[in-house]
Design an enzyme around this catalytic site. Structure first.
Site, short mmCIF file in Angstrom:
data_model
loop_
_atom_site.label_atom_id
_atom_site.label_comp_id
_atom_site.label_asym_id
_atom_site.label_seq_id
_atom_site.Cartn_x
_atom_site.Cartn_y
_atom_site.Cartn_z
N THR A 165 -22.71 4.49 -8.07
CA THR A 165 -22.18 3.22 -7.56
C THR A 165 -23.09 2.59 -6.52
O THR A 165 -23.16 1.38 -6.40
CB THR A 165 -20.78 3.46 -6.95
OG1 THR A 165 -19.94 3.91 -7.98
CG2 THR A 165 -20.20 2.21 -6.32
N TYR A 170 -16.54 -2.03 -11.81
CA TYR A 170 -17.95 -2.45 -11.78
C TYR A 170 -18.72 -1.52 -12.69
O TYR A 170 -18.17 -0.56 -13.23
CB TYR A 170 -18.49 -2.35 -10.34
CG TYR A 170 -18.32 -0.95 -9.79
CD1 TYR A 170 -17.16 -0.61 -9.08
CD2 TYR A 170 -19.26 0.06 -10.04
CE1 TYR A 170 -16.97 0.68 -8.62
CE2 TYR A 170 -19.07 1.36 -9.58
CZ TYR A 170 -17.92 1.65 -8.87
OH TYR A 170 -17.71 2.94 -8.42
N SER A 215 -22.97 9.62 -12.33
CA SER A 215 -23.13 11.06 -12.10
C SER A 215 -22.22 11.95 -12.91
O SER A 215 -22.49 13.14 -13.08
CB SER A 215 -22.97 11.37 -10.61
OG SER A 215 -21.60 11.32 -10.23
N THR A 224 -21.04 9.34 -6.71
CA THR A 224 -20.22 10.22 -5.85
C THR A 224 -19.40 11.22 -6.65
O THR A 224 -18.99 12.25 -6.13
CB THR A 224 -19.25 9.37 -5.01
OG1 THR A 224 -18.42 8.61 -5.89
CG2 THR A 224 -19.99 8.47 -4.04
N ASP A 225 -19.17 10.95 -7.94
CA ASP A 225 -18.28 11.84 -8.72
C ASP A 225 -18.76 13.29 -8.71
O ASP A 225 -17.94 14.20 -8.56
CB ASP A 225 -18.16 11.37 -10.18
CG ASP A 225 -17.28 10.15 -10.31
OD1 ASP A 225 -16.98 9.76 -11.46
OD2 ASP A 225 -16.90 9.57 -9.27
N LYS A 251 -15.72 15.43 -2.90
CA LYS A 251 -15.09 14.12 -3.03
C LYS A 251 -13.60 14.38 -3.18
O LYS A 251 -13.16 14.96 -4.17
CB LYS A 251 -15.64 13.38 -4.25
CG LYS A 251 -15.03 11.99 -4.43
CD LYS A 251 -15.70 11.25 -5.59
CE LYS A 251 -15.15 9.83 -5.75
NZ LYS A 251 -15.85 9.09 -6.84
N GLU A 305 -3.81 38.33 -5.58
CA GLU A 305 -3.00 37.95 -6.76
C GLU A 305 -3.34 38.78 -8.00
O GLU A 305 -2.54 38.92 -8.90
CB GLU A 305 -3.24 36.45 -7.07
CG GLU A 305 -2.48 35.51 -6.15
CD GLU A 305 -0.97 35.62 -6.32
OE1 GLU A 305 -0.25 35.25 -5.37
OE2 GLU A 305 -0.51 36.08 -7.39
N1 DGL Z 1 -19.38 6.68 -12.17
C1 DGL Z 1 -19.26 7.23 -10.83
C2 DGL Z 1 -20.53 8.03 -10.48
O1 DGL Z 1 -21.63 7.61 -10.88
C3 DGL Z 1 -19.08 6.15 -9.82
C4 DGL Z 1 -18.63 6.70 -8.51
C5 DGL Z 1 -19.60 6.42 -7.39
O2 DGL Z 1 -20.83 6.57 -7.54
O3 DGL Z 1 -19.07 6.16 -6.30
O4 DGL Z 1 -20.38 9.07 -9.83
#
Ligand code: DGL
Length: 336
Positions: free
Chosen positions: A20, A34, A67, A100-101, A173, A293
């Site tokens: 992003t 987006y 990602s 971020t993913d 995240k 466990e």
């Molecule tokens: N498609 C997600 C990624 O590339 C978008 C999330 C982001 O980058 O904040 O990880």
């Protein structure tokens, strides 16, 4: 008076992979709708003239991928590039811009395998640069600041999001629609405010120079997959993974890494057939207690400690490049 030459600025390389932070939305009000991975790295740098006061910055577009779509091959290529750059005398710090993913997976892999004391910072953004109150510009400014900072050396790979400095090992995240998305259950290492780093603690787990793993000697990553625990879960996924010849299965159990009674014998067979079983938990915080466990000693299973399943998978892959001895693997989970 003799003009003092401006102190030579540190050299920082920005490796762009997509996400992003390189995203573009349809309009300023699109903070969640987006396309990721569009803006090239030179445009990211050109859009932030403030960087020129912090460091001599140059960019490389390693990938342009959202990602969630990155693979082990991408991870190896990126880590080997980071390692090579970190050995160059004209590189003082490295920033990786990333979706971020799965940012936390890449950051952890790098801290486990890149042997350098130079700052390596992974950064992303939750909103595209085209959105109102976009967070990418400040996140990238912070990342370059930390990468150019001597006091960031030797702390392992770091993640700068939302003014915080997080350690690659602990950060995840935890929210999918807020700029304050990245959390470590043990807290951030510090903060950046107006380009100044404020440190409050240091990592205690092994990383970078103290790691027994080195990307320069890793040629391939073994297949390690994750299965999720929940009511009424069948063994279908485990059976399929086992049949495909995985080297380890990370079980994201319920609570303290609990395993459904009908799944225990299935995982026992995975182990007796030679693959490794790692008990993690779907509960994000806390840590799995060995022999609580499940009788891990008896079943010869490994517990993931406080690592979430996706982090446990990264460590298991890296560890298996060196050993498949379960006592060694458990030591590795205590230490990294
Ligand atoms: N498609 C997600 C990624 O590339 C978008 C999330 C982001 O980058 O904040 O990880």
């Amino acid at each position: 008076a003799i003009a003092h030459a401006q102190a030579a600025l540190p050299n920082v390389v920005i490796l762009a992979t997509g996400g992003t932070i390189a995203g573009a939305g349809a309009s300023a009000v699109n903070s969640a709708t987006y396309s990721a991975a569009k803006v090239p790295v030179d445009k990211l740098i050109a859009g932030l003239p403030e960087l020129s006061k912090v460091a001599n910055v140059r960019g490389e577009q390693v990938f342009q991928v959202a990602s969630e779509s990155l693979t082990n091959d991408n991870l190896m290529i990126l880590a080997k590039r980071v390692s090579a750059l970190s050995k160059q005398a004209d590189v003082d710090g490295i920033v990786i811009t990333h979706g971020t993913d799965t940012l936390e997976e890449t950051a952890y892999f790098l801290t486990l395998t890149v042997h350098t004391t130079k700052p390596i910072i992974v950064v992303g953004s939750m909103r595209p640069g085209t959105a109102l109150s976009a967070d990418g510009a400040l996140n990238l400014f912070d990342a370059v600041n930390v990468a150019a900072s001597k006091d960031a050396a030797g702390k392992g790979v770091l993640v700068t999001m939302n003014d915080e400095i997080q350690t690659a090992r602990d950060v995840a995240k935890t929210v999918n629609i807020k700029t304050e998305a990245f959390k470590s259950q043990w807290g951030p290492l510090g903060m950046i405010v107006e380009g100044k780093n404020y440190w409050f603690r240091a990592p205690v787990k092994r990383h970078t120079m103290q790691s027994e793993f080195d990307i320069d000697t890793i040629t391939a990553l073994p297949a390690v997959e994750i299965v999720y625990g929940y009511q009424s879960v069948p063994s279908t996924a485990i059976d399929a993974f086992a049949k495909s010849g995985v080297k380890a299965i990370v079980h994201a159990g319920t609570g303290n890494g609990s395993v459904a009674d009908r799944i225990v014998p299935v995982l026992q067979k995975v182990r007796s057939d030679g693959a490794i079983v790692v008990r993690s938990s779907r509960v994000p915080d806390g840590f799995v207690i060995r022999n609580a466990e499940q009788p891990d000693d008896k079943y010869d299973w490994v517990v993931a400690h406080d690592l979430r399943p996706q982090k446990a998978r990264i460590l298991t892959m890296v560890a298996l490049t060196k050993t498949n001895d379960t006592k060694e693997l458990q030591r590795i989970f205590w230490e990294y």
